[in-house]
Design a protein around this motif. Structure first.
Motif, PDB file in Angstrom:
ATOM      1  N   ILE A 142       0.764  -1.336   0.060  1.00 31.16           N
ATOM      2  CA  ILE A 142      -0.129  -0.100  -0.141  1.00 31.16           C
ATOM      3  C   ILE A 142       0.840   1.167  -0.073  1.00 31.16           C
ATOM      4  N   THR A 143       0.741   2.242  -0.960  1.00 22.53           N
ATOM      5  CA  THR A 143       1.320   3.498  -1.205  1.00 22.53           C
ATOM      6  C   THR A 143       0.569   4.487  -0.838  1.00 22.53           C
ATOM      7  N   GLY A 144       1.050   5.750  -0.595  1.00 21.16           N
ATOM      8  CA  GLY A 144       0.450   6.972  -0.158  1.00 21.16           C
ATOM      9  C   GLY A 144      -0.360   7.319  -1.324  1.00 21.16           C
ATOM     10  N   ASP A 145       0.052   7.268  -2.430  1.00 24.77           N
ATOM     11  CA  ASP A 145      -0.886   7.749  -3.434  1.00 24.77           C
ATOM     12  C   ASP A 145      -2.068   7.051  -3.755  1.00 24.77           C
ATOM     13  N   MET A 146      -2.655   5.779  -3.215  1.00 29.61           N
ATOM     14  CA  MET A 146      -3.777   4.987  -3.600  1.00 29.61           C
ATOM     15  C   MET A 146      -4.868   5.807  -2.729  1.00 29.61           C
ATOM     16  N   LYS A 147      -5.916   5.520  -3.437  1.00 28.61           N
ATOM     17  CA  LYS A 147      -7.169   5.938  -2.865  1.00 28.61           C
ATOM     18  C   LYS A 147      -7.669   5.007  -1.671  1.00 28.61           C
ATOM     19  N   VAL A 148      -8.400   6.046  -0.743  1.00 31.76           N
ATOM     20  CA  VAL A 148      -8.580   5.333   0.582  1.00 31.76           C
ATOM     21  C   VAL A 148      -9.694   4.324   0.443  1.00 31.76           C
ATOM     22  N   GLY A 149     -10.657   4.502  -0.452  1.00 32.68           N
ATOM     23  CA  GLY A 149     -11.764   3.736  -0.504  1.00 32.68           C
ATOM     24  C   GLY A 149     -11.604   2.433  -1.266  1.00 32.68           C
ATOM     25  N   PRO A 150     -10.947   2.441  -2.215  1.00 27.14           N
ATOM     26  CA  PRO A 150     -10.468   1.174  -2.907  1.00 27.14           C
ATOM     27  C   PRO A 150      -9.535   0.283  -2.217  1.00 27.14           C
ATOM     28  N   ASP A 160     -10.222  -1.116  10.037  1.00 32.32           N
ATOM     29  CA  ASP A 160      -9.840  -1.099  11.295  1.00 32.32           C
ATOM     30  C   ASP A 160      -8.610  -0.252  11.569  1.00 32.32           C
ATOM     31  N   VAL A 161      -7.674  -0.246  10.744  1.00 34.96           N
ATOM     32  CA  VAL A 161      -6.473   0.520  11.073  1.00 34.96           C
ATOM     33  C   VAL A 161      -6.514   1.921  10.808  1.00 34.96           C
ATOM     34  N   PHE A 162      -7.529   2.194  10.014  1.00 31.27           N
ATOM     35  CA  PHE A 162      -7.927   3.642   9.629  1.00 31.27           C
ATOM     36  C   PHE A 162      -8.721   4.208  10.790  1.00 31.27           C
ATOM     37  N   LEU A 163      -9.713   3.399  11.472  1.00 32.19           N
ATOM     38  CA  LEU A 163     -10.372   3.947  12.597  1.00 32.19           C
ATOM     39  C   LEU A 163      -9.605   4.019  13.830  1.00 32.19           C
ATOM     40  N   GLU A 164      -8.675   3.098  14.043  1.00 33.15           N
ATOM     41  CA  GLU A 164      -7.901   3.135  15.150  1.00 33.15           C
ATOM     42  C   GLU A 164      -6.743   4.314  15.159  1.00 33.15           C
ATOM     43  N   GLN A 168     -12.149   8.589  11.857  1.00 29.57           N
ATOM     44  CA  GLN A 168     -13.400   8.203  12.475  1.00 29.57           C
ATOM     45  C   GLN A 168     -14.805   8.409  11.449  1.00 29.57           C
ATOM     46  N   ALA A 169     -14.390   9.192  10.234  1.00 29.72           N
ATOM     47  CA  ALA A 169     -15.561   9.430   9.450  1.00 29.72           C
ATOM     48  C   ALA A 169     -15.665   8.317   8.588  1.00 29.72           C
ATOM     49  N   LEU A 170     -14.952   7.316   8.593  1.00 25.16           N
ATOM     50  CA  LEU A 170     -14.934   6.311   7.629  1.00 25.16           C
ATOM     51  C   LEU A 170     -15.663   4.894   8.357  1.00 25.16           C
ATOM     52  N   ALA A 171     -15.868   5.512   9.612  1.00 30.33           N
ATOM     53  CA  ALA A 171     -17.013   4.314  10.335  1.00 30.33           C
ATOM     54  C   ALA A 171     -18.355   4.557   9.330  1.00 30.33           C
ATOM     55  N   ASN A 172     -18.682   5.609   8.610  1.00 26.41           N
ATOM     56  CA  ASN A 172     -20.026   5.637   7.990  1.00 26.41           C
ATOM     57  C   ASN A 172     -19.808   5.313   6.625  1.00 26.41           C
ATOM     58  N   ARG A 176     -17.477   6.014   3.107  1.00 25.92           N
ATOM     59  CA  ARG A 176     -16.416   5.253   2.107  1.00 25.92           C
ATOM     60  C   ARG A 176     -16.813   4.975   0.902  1.00 25.92           C
ATOM     61  N   GLN A 177     -17.896   5.161   0.515  1.00 30.94           N
ATOM     62  CA  GLN A 177     -18.541   5.106  -0.814  1.00 30.94           C
ATOM     63  C   GLN A 177     -18.393   6.601  -1.566  1.00 30.94           C
ATOM     64  N   THR A 178     -18.060   7.585  -0.898  1.00 26.88           N
ATOM     65  CA  THR A 178     -17.956   8.799  -1.655  1.00 26.88           C
ATOM     66  C   THR A 178     -16.677   9.499  -1.713  1.00 26.88           C
ATOM     67  N   PHE A 179     -16.277  10.197  -0.678  1.00 28.45           N
ATOM     68  CA  PHE A 179     -14.944  11.120  -0.667  1.00 28.45           C
ATOM     69  C   PHE A 179     -14.073  10.035  -0.541  1.00 28.45           C
ATOM     70  N   ALA A 180     -14.230   8.967  -0.053  1.00 19.33           N
ATOM     71  CA  ALA A 180     -13.183   8.010   0.406  1.00 19.33           C
ATOM     72  C   ALA A 180     -12.618   7.473  -1.178  1.00 19.33           C
ATOM     73  N   LYS A 181     -13.269   7.393  -2.026  1.00 21.33           N
ATOM     74  CA  LYS A 181     -13.106   6.917  -3.250  1.00 21.33           C
ATOM     75  C   LYS A 181     -12.151   7.980  -4.126  1.00 21.33           C
ATOM     76  N   ILE A 182     -12.244   9.251  -3.573  1.00 23.03           N
ATOM     77  CA  ILE A 182     -11.279   9.981  -4.429  1.00 23.03           C
ATOM     78  C   ILE A 182     -10.198  10.802  -3.877  1.00 23.03           C
ATOM     79  N   ILE A 183     -10.018  10.462  -2.411  1.00 26.04           N
ATOM     80  CA  ILE A 183      -8.966  11.123  -1.670  1.00 26.04           C
ATOM     81  C   ILE A 183      -7.877  10.097  -1.453  1.00 26.04           C
ATOM     82  N   SER A 184      -6.705  10.313  -1.540  1.00 27.73           N
ATOM     83  CA  SER A 184      -5.415   9.473  -1.464  1.00 27.73           C
ATOM     84  C   SER A 184      -5.026   9.291   0.015  1.00 27.73           C
ATOM     85  N   ILE A 185      -4.591   8.314   0.285  1.00 31.52           N
ATOM     86  CA  ILE A 185      -3.884   8.171   1.871  1.00 31.52           C
ATOM     87  C   ILE A 185      -2.983   9.400   2.210  1.00 31.52           C
ATOM     88  N   ASP A 186      -2.131   9.700   1.469  1.00 31.71           N
ATOM     89  CA  ASP A 186      -1.473  10.930   1.978  1.00 31.71           C
ATOM     90  C   ASP A 186      -2.330  12.158   2.423  1.00 31.71           C
TER      91      ASP A 186
END
Length: 302
Positions: A142-150, A160-164, A168-172, A176-186
Motif C-alpha cells: 500500500i502506497t500513499g498515492d492510493m485512494k482510501v476507498g479502494p 480497522d487500521v484507519f479507525l484506530e 473516524q469518518a470512515l465508520a460511515n 467510504r463510498q463517496t469522498f474516500a473513493k477520491i482522496i489519497s492516503i497521503d
C-alpha cells in the motif's frame, strides 16, 4: 422482492388485463380493430411484456450473477419514463392520432423518446450486470498515492487500521463510498495530522505481514463460504443457510433488509452474508452488526 421490481411486475399485469380486454373488444367488433390496434399492440409489448421482463430480470439477474446493478436508481427512472412514455403515446393515438402532424405529432414524438430512454436504462443495467468484472491485480504494498476507498474495499481489515488511527469518518458507509473513493492516503493523513510514513508502515504490517496464507488444499465448502457453529459469531464469509439454522432469530435481520421472499431463493443455502449484502446494496458492516446482536441475545437467553 424489492419494491421497484414488484412495481414493474404489477404494472405489467395491469397492462396485460387491459390488453386482453382490448383484444376481446376487437374480436367482438372488428370495426374497432383499426383505431385500437396500435393501443393494443403497445400495451402488450411495452406494457405487459417489457414491464414483466424488467421486473423479473431486476430481481433475478443480480442474485444469480452475484453482482449489483451498475445504476440501481435507474430502475425507478426506467419505471417512470416507461409508463409516462407508453401512456402518452397511446393517449395521443387514442384521442387524436399522430400522423396528421401538428401538436399531436410533437407530443407523440416526445413520449416516444421518453419510452426510448427507458429502454436505454434497462439495457445499461441488465447488460452490464451480466458482464464479467475486470480483474484488478492485487497490490503487494500500500502506497500513499492510493485512494482510501479502494484500499478498504480490497482489504477490509484496513478499515480497522484507519479507525484506530483517527479516521473516524470512515465508520460511515456513505463516507467510504463517496469522498474516500477520491482522496489519497497521503491527503487523508495530512488532513488528520497523521504521519503518513508511520501509518503506511502500520497498514502494510496489518494487511500483508499479519496475513498468513492457508497452506491447506481448498475444498468445495470453503470456496463458497463457511459454516457457523453454536457459540461462534457471524463473519462476512458465513453462509446464510448455515447461519439461520444455527441461529434462527437472525432470519429476522435478513427479512427486514431483503424481504421475506429472499428465503424462497435456493441461493440462500450457499451464499455468504457478504454476497447477499452486495446483491441487495446493503452495507455489510451494518448487517453484520445486527446479526451478531441477535446472536448475542440468543446465546445469553439460552
Amino acid at each position: 422482492m424489492d419494491n421497484i421490481p414488484r412495481l414493474f411486475i404489477k404494472a405489467g399485469l395491469i397492462y396485460a388485463v387491459i390488453g386482453a380486454i382490448l383484444g376481446i373488444t376487437m374480436a367482438v367488433d372488428p370495426s374497432l380493430s383499426h383505431p385500437l390496434r396500435f393501443i393494443h399492440i403497445h400495451l402488450n409489448l411495452l406494457g405487459f411484456m417489457t414491464m414483466m421482463v424488467s421486473g423479473v430480470a431486476y430481481h433475478v439477474l443480480p442474485r444469480f450473477s452475484a453482482r449489483t446493478l451498475p445504476w440501481p436508481a435507474g430502475m425507478k427512472y426506467q419505471f417512470i419514463l416507461q409508463n409516462v412514455g407508453l401512456l402518452g403515446m397511446v393517449g395521443v393515438q387514442g384521442f387524436s392520432g399522430w400522423r396528421g402532424g401538428g401538436t399531436s405529432q410533437v407530443l407523440f414524438i416526445v413520449f416516444a423518446v421518453l419510452a426510448g430512454v427507458s429502454f436505454v436504462i434497462m439495457f445499461y443495467n441488465l447488460y452490464f450486470v451480466l458482464s464479467p468484472e475486470k480483474e484488478v491485480p492485487q497490490p503487494t504494498k500500500i502506497t500513499g498515492d492510493m485512494k482510501v476507498g479502494p484500499v478498504i474495499d480490497q482489504f477490509p481489515k484496513a478499515l480497522d487500521v484507519f479507525l484506530e488511527s483517527g479516521f473516524q469518518a470512515l465508520a460511515n458507509p456513505t463516507a467510504r463510498q463517496t469522498f474516500a473513493k477520491i482522496i489519497s492516503i497521503d491527503k487523508a493523513c495530512e488532513k488528520h495530522g497523521v504521519p503518513p510514513e508511520e501509518f503506511l508502515e502500520k497498514l502494510n504490517q496489518v494487511i500483508f505481514v499479519e496475513e498468513v496464507p492457508s497452506t491447506s488444499a481448498p475444498d468445495s465448502v470453503s470456496s463458497v463460504g463457511q459454516e457457523i457453529k453454536r457459540g461462534e459469531m457471524c463473519a462476512a464469509d458465513t453462509r446464510v443457510g448455515s447461519l439461520i439454522v444455527t441461529y434462527p432469530t437472525t432470519k429476522k435481520v435478513f427479512e427486514a433488509h431483503y424481504g421475506e421472499s429472499c428465503f424462497s431463493c435456493p441461493g440462500q443455502v450457499f451464499e455468504t452474508v457478504e454476497q447477499t449484502a452486495s446483491m441487495h446494496n446493503v452495507d455489510l458492516q451494518m448487517i453484520l452488526s445486527e446479526i451478531n446482536s441477535k446472536i448475542d441475545v440468543e446465546l445469553k437467553s439460552s
